[in-house]
Design a protein around this motif. Sequence first.
Motif, PDB file in Angstrom:
ATOM      1  N   HIS A  91       0.824  -1.205   0.000  1.00 53.80           N
ATOM      2  CA  HIS A  91       0.000   0.000   0.000  1.00 53.80           C
ATOM      3  C   HIS A  91       0.860   1.259   0.000  1.00 53.80           C
ATOM      4  N   VAL A  92       0.299   2.335  -0.515  1.00 57.21           N
ATOM      5  CA  VAL A  92       1.017   3.601  -0.564  1.00 57.21           C
ATOM      6  C   VAL A  92       1.268   4.130   0.845  1.00 57.21           C
ATOM      7  N   ARG A  93       2.123   5.118   0.923  1.00 58.44           N
ATOM      8  CA  ARG A  93       2.621   5.601   2.221  1.00 58.44           C
ATOM      9  C   ARG A  93       1.517   5.987   3.198  1.00 58.44           C
ATOM     10  N   HIS A  94       0.512   6.714   2.722  1.00 56.18           N
ATOM     11  CA  HIS A  94      -0.545   7.179   3.624  1.00 56.18           C
ATOM     12  C   HIS A  94      -1.869   6.448   3.388  1.00 56.18           C
ATOM     13  N   SER A  95      -1.785   5.185   3.083  1.00 54.62           N
ATOM     14  CA  SER A  95      -2.995   4.389   2.863  1.00 54.62           C
ATOM     15  C   SER A  95      -3.792   4.249   4.152  1.00 54.62           C
ATOM     16  N   GLU A  96      -5.123   4.265   4.026  1.00 50.37           N
ATOM     17  CA  GLU A  96      -5.982   4.022   5.192  1.00 50.37           C
ATOM     18  C   GLU A  96      -5.846   2.591   5.709  1.00 50.37           C
ATOM     19  N   HIS A  97      -5.283   1.702   4.911  1.00 50.59           N
ATOM     20  CA  HIS A  97      -5.021   0.352   5.415  1.00 50.59           C
ATOM     21  C   HIS A  97      -4.090   0.407   6.627  1.00 50.59           C
ATOM     22  N   LYS A  98      -3.189   1.363   6.648  1.00 51.76           N
ATOM     23  CA  LYS A  98      -2.170   1.416   7.698  1.00 51.76           C
ATOM     24  C   LYS A  98      -2.685   2.032   8.993  1.00 51.76           C
ATOM     25  N   ILE A  99      -3.964   2.471   8.983  1.00 42.30           N
ATOM     26  CA  ILE A  99      -4.598   2.934  10.222  1.00 42.30           C
ATOM     27  C   ILE A  99      -5.901   2.166  10.468  1.00 42.30           C
ATOM     28  N   GLY A 100      -6.090   1.067   9.757  1.00 45.74           N
ATOM     29  CA  GLY A 100      -7.224   0.183  10.013  1.00 45.74           C
ATOM     30  C   GLY A 100      -8.555   0.665   9.488  1.00 45.74           C
ATOM     31  N   LEU A 101      -8.549   1.652   8.577  1.00 45.63           N
ATOM     32  CA  LEU A 101      -9.805   2.223   8.096  1.00 45.63           C
ATOM     33  C   LEU A 101     -10.042   1.961   6.610  1.00 45.63           C
ATOM     34  N   ALA A 102      -9.520   0.840   6.126  1.00 46.51           N
ATOM     35  CA  ALA A 102      -9.760   0.452   4.736  1.00 46.51           C
ATOM     36  C   ALA A 102      -9.862  -1.059   4.653  1.00 46.51           C
ATOM     37  N   VAL A 103     -10.657  -1.512   3.699  1.00 52.11           N
ATOM     38  CA  VAL A 103     -10.754  -2.942   3.414  1.00 52.11           C
ATOM     39  C   VAL A 103     -10.687  -3.157   1.914  1.00 52.11           C
ATOM     40  N   ASP A 104     -10.128  -4.284   1.509  1.00 49.82           N
ATOM     41  CA  ASP A 104     -10.136  -4.715   0.115  1.00 49.82           C
ATOM     42  C   ASP A 104     -11.078  -5.903   0.014  1.00 49.82           C
ATOM     43  N   ILE A 105     -11.899  -5.895  -1.021  1.00 50.42           N
ATOM     44  CA  ILE A 105     -13.031  -6.819  -1.120  1.00 50.42           C
ATOM     45  C   ILE A 105     -13.067  -7.515  -2.475  1.00 50.42           C
ATOM     46  N   VAL A 106     -13.396  -8.798  -2.447  1.00 55.59           N
ATOM     47  CA  VAL A 106     -13.673  -9.591  -3.646  1.00 55.59           C
ATOM     48  C   VAL A 106     -14.999 -10.308  -3.402  1.00 55.59           C
ATOM     49  N   PRO A 107     -15.528 -11.027  -4.405  1.00 55.18           N
ATOM     50  CA  PRO A 107     -16.791 -11.752  -4.187  1.00 55.18           C
ATOM     51  C   PRO A 107     -16.663 -12.837  -3.118  1.00 55.18           C
ATOM     52  N   LEU A 108     -17.764 -13.124  -2.460  1.00 56.83           N
ATOM     53  CA  LEU A 108     -17.800 -14.157  -1.433  1.00 56.83           C
ATOM     54  C   LEU A 108     -17.324 -15.493  -1.980  1.00 56.83           C
ATOM     55  N   HIS A 109     -17.716 -15.825  -3.184  1.00 54.17           N
ATOM     56  CA  HIS A 109     -17.299 -17.094  -3.790  1.00 54.17           C
ATOM     57  C   HIS A 109     -16.474 -16.815  -5.047  1.00 54.17           C
ATOM     58  N   ASP A 110     -15.421 -16.056  -4.879  1.00 59.59           N
ATOM     59  CA  ASP A 110     -14.564 -15.717  -6.016  1.00 59.59           C
ATOM     60  C   ASP A 110     -13.892 -16.979  -6.562  1.00 59.59           C
ATOM     61  N   ASP A 111     -13.710 -17.019  -7.870  1.00 59.54           N
ATOM     62  CA  ASP A 111     -12.996 -18.155  -8.468  1.00 59.54           C
ATOM     63  C   ASP A 111     -11.513 -17.842  -8.671  1.00 59.54           C
ATOM     64  N   TRP A 112     -11.107 -16.618  -8.279  1.00 58.19           N
ATOM     65  CA  TRP A 112      -9.699 -16.192  -8.333  1.00 58.19           C
ATOM     66  C   TRP A 112      -9.123 -16.297  -9.742  1.00 58.19           C
ATOM     67  N   SER A 113      -9.992 -16.152 -10.734  1.00 55.50           N
ATOM     68  CA  SER A 113      -9.538 -16.232 -12.126  1.00 55.50           C
ATOM     69  C   SER A 113      -9.023 -14.893 -12.636  1.00 55.50           C
ATOM     70  N   GLY A 114      -9.395 -13.816 -11.928  1.00 54.97           N
ATOM     71  CA  GLY A 114      -9.030 -12.491 -12.406  1.00 54.97           C
ATOM     72  C   GLY A 114      -9.959 -11.972 -13.483  1.00 54.97           C
ATOM     73  N   HIS A 115     -11.057 -12.707 -13.732  1.00 53.11           N
ATOM     74  CA  HIS A 115     -12.015 -12.311 -14.757  1.00 53.11           C
ATOM     75  C   HIS A 115     -13.225 -11.635 -14.125  1.00 53.11           C
ATOM     76  N   CYS A 116     -13.738 -10.638 -14.806  1.00 54.96           N
ATOM     77  CA  CYS A 116     -14.965  -9.973 -14.354  1.00 54.96           C
ATOM     78  C   CYS A 116     -16.143 -10.810 -14.840  1.00 54.96           C
ATOM     79  N   ASN A 117     -16.780 -11.527 -13.919  1.00 53.74           N
ATOM     80  CA  ASN A 117     -17.896 -12.386 -14.288  1.00 53.74           C
ATOM     81  C   ASN A 117     -19.056 -12.171 -13.320  1.00 53.74           C
ATOM     82  N   LYS A 118     -20.071 -13.015 -13.424  1.00 52.54           N
ATOM     83  CA  LYS A 118     -21.289 -12.801 -12.641  1.00 52.54           C
ATOM     84  C   LYS A 118     -21.055 -12.897 -11.136  1.00 52.54           C
TER      85      LYS A 118
END
Length: 214
Positions: free
Chosen positions: A88-115
């Motif tokens: 993350h960048v120097r002043h990312s909110e991740h570094k103060i606990g105020l950010a989340v990164d999100i993927v689908p609940l049942h992601d297939d980890w293919s890197g494709h944008c699908n349903k």
Amino acid sequence: MAVAAGGALLASPLASAFRSTPGSIKINDRQGRFIPIPDRVPHVEGAYIDKRIKRNLIWLADHFRIYVTEGFAGRLPNGKKVGCPSCHVRHSEHKIGLAVDIVPLHDDWSGHCNKRWASVSKLAKWAEPQQNQPLPPFRWVGYNGDENHGCGNHLHLSWNHDDRYRKDKPSRWVEIFRVHRASQKSGSYAPAASGPSAPPAGSLREFEPELPAR
């Protein structure tokens, strides 16, 4: 049968509690601290957040099919390192606990944008109806149109906070959307029995760069 099921959904507390925008907001200036993401929110093992956004995150998990791959990225007061600070960048909110990164609940980890991404895309639009104009309490929404973010990659959400930034330290205050306690009673929502599959090795380090904090 389908009609009856649809009627039951519309009558459920979960459906009635949904709002078309984050709605009213407030400042939480209680002492912040980093806590494990609660089990009610599907997430990668060992992820932390600032406690003051916990109820917001539970609400999001109750209304969108999400899986959190990163929260706080830094060192806890006991010296333990969590997350991936170098991702993350120097002043990312991740570094103060105020950010989340999100993927689908049942992601297939293919890197494709699908349903599988439909609900995550809906959440991104809910938090930021217009590009680069996030609704309060969100500080930045990283998705389609933002480098290294978007459908097939990940959604970044961060919360507004005070201007003083200190890495690995909770902010003095954070802006949150209001959540009624009655809508978050234990057991009011249960994700599908089959949880998300583990991401492939190394994938959690492919988040950034994110935009600098504004």
